[in-house]
Design an enzyme around this catalytic site. Structure first.
Site, mmCIF file in Angstrom:
data_model
loop_
_atom_site.group_PDB
_atom_site.id
_atom_site.type_symbol
_atom_site.label_atom_id
_atom_site.label_comp_id
_atom_site.label_asym_id
_atom_site.label_seq_id
_atom_site.Cartn_x
_atom_site.Cartn_y
_atom_site.Cartn_z
ATOM 1 C CD GLU A 104 -3.812 4.582 11.970
ATOM 2 O OE1 GLU A 104 -3.032 3.716 12.465
ATOM 3 O OE2 GLU A 104 -4.145 4.867 11.158
ATOM 4 C CD GLU A 162 0.344 5.701 9.260
ATOM 5 O OE1 GLU A 162 0.949 4.820 8.713
ATOM 6 O OE2 GLU A 162 0.338 5.728 10.579
ATOM 7 C CE LYS A 174 -2.307 -14.323 10.295
ATOM 8 N NZ LYS A 174 -1.459 -13.747 9.426
ATOM 9 C CE1 TYR A 175 -1.782 -14.095 14.799
ATOM 10 C CE2 TYR A 175 -0.091 -14.087 13.122
ATOM 11 C CZ TYR A 175 -1.084 -14.641 13.569
ATOM 12 O OH TYR A 175 -1.317 -15.821 13.414
ATOM 13 C CG HIS A 176 -2.126 -3.801 14.910
ATOM 14 N ND1 HIS A 176 -2.711 -3.041 15.581
ATOM 15 C CD2 HIS A 176 -1.040 -2.948 14.480
ATOM 16 C CE1 HIS A 176 -2.426 -1.725 15.772
ATOM 17 N NE2 HIS A 176 -1.223 -1.608 15.248
ATOM 18 N NE ARG A 186 -0.174 0.037 4.872
ATOM 19 C CZ ARG A 186 -0.569 0.334 6.254
ATOM 20 N NH1 ARG A 186 -2.028 0.569 6.281
ATOM 21 N NH2 ARG A 186 0.002 0.236 7.198
HETATM 22 C C1 GLA Z 1 -0.751 2.655 10.597
HETATM 23 C C2 GLA Z 1 -1.537 2.790 9.561
HETATM 24 C C3 GLA Z 1 -2.770 1.758 9.931
HETATM 25 C C4 GLA Z 1 -2.400 0.282 10.603
HETATM 26 C C5 GLA Z 1 -1.336 0.845 11.599
HETATM 27 C C6 GLA Z 1 -0.855 -0.469 12.483
HETATM 28 O O1 GLA Z 1 -0.680 3.486 11.437
HETATM 29 O O2 GLA Z 1 -2.227 4.020 9.253
HETATM 30 O O3 GLA Z 1 -3.573 1.211 8.645
HETATM 31 O O4 GLA Z 1 -1.549 -0.164 9.511
HETATM 32 O O5 GLA Z 1 -0.299 1.415 11.271
HETATM 33 O O6 GLA Z 1 -0.181 -0.292 13.360
#
Ligand code: GLA
Ligand code: ZN
Length: 678
Positions: free
Chosen positions: A309, A152, A358-360, A113
């Site tokens: 976030e 981001e 999936k492990y976040h 991405r």
């Molecule tokens: C970034 C992204 C999210 C996700 C988190 C995971 O901040 O914006 O989409 O991938 O990291 O920590």
């Protein structure tokens, strides 16, 4: 228009929510759990481009319609993303120009991405069109609170489209090749350009032997500016597309603190509200996080920002994804609020079943119910934030001390070949920030362009690059009574990374009353010492110093300390130049924290600046204020109970409702928000 957070009915609480990645039968349970956690906002549609546009000619908003309606029916605001952080696979296949070329010169295929070339006309057209269609469709949707453009924004592209665009950017900037050759100093290594098309992007195939080492600082610096501007243009195109339909809905994009590649001060001018993603390592010092929040608040002149976030428990992308210990998520959430956030938001609300995240951590874990430690902690925080009501919204953090920060300066310092690879701009800023933080002094972080007059003390560590007009502004500030401090490796170059000839620190020489003849780089374990010539506040005797030592001569400045070792023993290490009604200080080397804390205290004492009450070792303090109401935040980062002293202050803790005064025992990781009046 900015998002006036004072108008919000509540502090925002929620996070990234990706229901389109799940079967819709699970959504009602999501809603139940999100409400149970006391949340009121969901960031949706972050990575849905492939769903919204299955091919070039078709758009399909059915699922997003359902999601938006569901949020509204459940009283949850939408922070609606534009989905342009990852282009669809069909687009990469049909238009290979949308994928990037990396630093090594490798052309990327579809995958990952944040992978779109910012200068691809196809990407720009399609991303802008999608933003426009979303705005048109949801402009009157009652759930819509905020736009979240892309995700981001980051990194670089070195493709042919970017190269062509770079040449145009340079022509606009320099007008003629003669000017460009002069500013890039291209007679060095026979680089003279006779045609714009001879110019290539600086990566591993050309000027740069690593991401931060280059043969030509001038070229690489301009490329960094161009790259940041080009990505910003993508954001601006979407911004305009959104505003055409929804002029009153604020627009943001999630930034990343001290992230190096994008000049966030420039970006902030085009954002209605700053939002950012806070992912400290579990071993990151709280002062670093605190500094990052202050930097983000500083992007828009101290206005409240959004914590977009953070993880409720752990990350997946670290080498060792340690859990946030019980209480830490709550503590760090309040830390964001303590520094000016009017939201607490997570990535993400439901933990995904497949692929790399999936492990976040998430509010709803794989087990699927609310009987988990993480959920309980999130729900407790939700209850507390609801109790805070609107009190903190829109409040600010007045400060009389500012630290200057600049992205271009950072690029230039770190692209510089010499004098030491260990000189990292953020570390030096942090060193000074920490010396203030550890003593309970509230600080603003400001840009090189910001007005200095609101501050009694302005620190500008490693001000290597002096931009046009800066010297006059700083001189005026000191003339009028301000205290200015800078350090070693300052005043060296102009905005092209061309050395200001005639002796370091260049343009700052008169203000500082010194001349730096040479710069010595120390090996990592090597030290020199700073010897005080007389007592200065609490400073006396000998302190350690490292990294770089400027060998300076006073040209009128008072010498307060000198080096204790080596052939430059006895040369000045700390100077103060009286200039008009103010003072300009020079710290010629990197002192230890003990020295720096003493120096900061003495500067603050001279200006009558008091630390905030409640400071103790491992305890952080800040103060937000609005309409005569003051909120003292006291955050215990220690793993054990800590006693703090509130001095004369008496007030009510907003979280517990209790009156607090005098000595207070604060349990491990606990927080006070004491309301009192000016
Ligand atoms: C970034 C992204 C999210 C996700 C988190 C995971 O901040 O914006 O989409 O991938 O990291 O920590
Ligand atoms: Zn490109």
């Amino acid at each position: 228009m900015g998002l006036d957070t004072r108008r919000l009915p509540k502090m925002l609480y929620g996070g990234d929510y990706n229901p389109e990645q799940w079967d819709a039968s699970i959504w009602p349970e999501d809603m139940r759990l999100i409400e149970l956690a006391g949340m009121n906002i969901a960031t949706v549609n972050v990575f849905s481009w492939a769903m919204l546009q299955p091919n070039e000619d078709t758009y399909n908003f059915e699922t997003l319609d359902r999601i938006m309606d569901m949020l509204q029916q459940n009283g949850i605001y939408a922070c609606l993303a534009t989905s342009t952080g990852a282009h669809p696979a069909w687009m990469a296949r049909k238009y290979p120009e949308v994928t990037r070329v990396d630093f090594q010169g490798k052309k990327r295929k579809f995958g990952g991405r944040h992978n779109s070339c910012p200068n691809s006309p196809v990407y720009r057209t399609h991303s802008t069109r999608l933003a426009s269609k979303l705005a048109e469709r949801y402009k009157d949707h009652p759930a819509l609170l905020l736009w979240h453009v892309s995700n981001e924004y980051s990194d670089h592209c070195y493709c042919d489209n970017c190269e062509a665009a770079f040449r145009v950017w340079l022509q606009q900037k320099y007008g003629t090749l003669d000017k460009l050759n002069e500013k890039w100093n291209t007679r060095f290594w026979g680089h003279t350009f006779y045609d714009w098309d001879e110019i290539v992007l600086p990566n591993a195939l050309s000027e740069q032997w690593s991401e931060d080492r280059t043969c030509f600082q001038g070229i690489s610096l301009d490329y960094n500016r161009f790259n940041s501007d080009g990505i910003l243009d993508c954001y601006k195109l979407e911004y305009e597309a959104l505003k055409a339909h929804t002029p009153d809905i604020p627009v943001t994009t999630n930034l990343m603190g001290t992230y190096k590649t994008l000049d966030y001060f420039k970006w902030a001018k085009h954002m209605d509200i700053i939002s950012w993603d806070n992912y400290p390592g579990m071993d990151t010092p709280p002062s670093f996080t605190s500094m990052s929040h202050d930097l983000m608040r500083g992007l828009k002149g101290g206005a409240p920002f959004l914590l977009m976030e953070q993880t409720p428990s752990q990350q997946n992308w670290q080498a060792y994804n340690t859990l946030k210990r019980p209480g830490i998520m709550r503590l760090w959430s309040y830390q964001a609020i303590a520094h000016g956030s009017d939201s607490v938001m997570f990535f993400q609300l439901r933990r995904s079943a497949g692929a790399c995240e999936k492990y976040h951590g998430a509010l709803i874990e794989h087990v699927g119910h609310e009987h988990t430690r993480v959920f309980r902690e999130c729900a407790q925080l939700g209850e507390e934030l609801n109790r805070l009501d609107t009190k903190l919204l829109g409040s600010r953090l007045p400060s009389r001390i500012a630290i200057m920060y600049d992205w271009e300066n950072r690029w230039a310092v770190e692209l510089s070949s010499g004098p030491t690879v260990d000189l990292k701009y953020v570390n030096e800023i942090q060193h000074y920030y920490t010396a203030l933080y550890e003593q309970g002094y509230q600080v603003d972080i400001i840009s090189y362009e910001d007005d200095l007059t609101p501050y009694d003390i302005v620190l500008s560590p490693v001000m290597y690059m002096v931009k046009p007009g800066m010297t006059a502004r700083i001189e005026q500030y000191v003339q009028d009574g301000g205290t200015f401090l800078t350090t070693f490796f300052s005043g060296i170059v102009d905005e092209h990374d061309l050395v200001t000839l005639g002796g370091y620190p260049g343009e700052l020489r008169k203000l500082l009353g010194i001349w730096a003849e040479e710069i010595d780089a120390l090996f990592p374990d090597q030290r020199n010492s700073i010897q005080m010539k007389e007592t200065l506040g609490t400073l006396q005797g000998t302190y350690s110093c490292s990294l770089l030592c400027d060998l300076i001569h006073s040209e009128g400045a008072d010498v307060l300390a000198e080096y204790g070792e080596d052939f430059y023993k006895g040369m000045p290490a700390l100077t103060r130049n009286r200039f008009g009604k103010g003072e300009a200080w020079y710290v010629a080397t990197k002192p230890d924290q003990a020295f720096l804390q003493g120096l900061m205290k003495s500067l603050c004492d001279a200006k009558g600046i008091q630390p905030l009450p409640g400071k103790a070792s491992g305890v952080e303090v800040t103060r937000r204020e609005i309409d005569g109401r003051r909120y003292l935040f006291v955050l215990n980062h220690n793993a054990q109970e800590t006693t703090i002293d509130l001095g004369e202050l008496t007030g009510t803790d907003l979280i517990s409702g209790q009156t607090k005064a005098g000595q207070v025992n604060l349990p491990s990781y606990d927080v006070l928000i004491i309301e009192h009046f000016a």
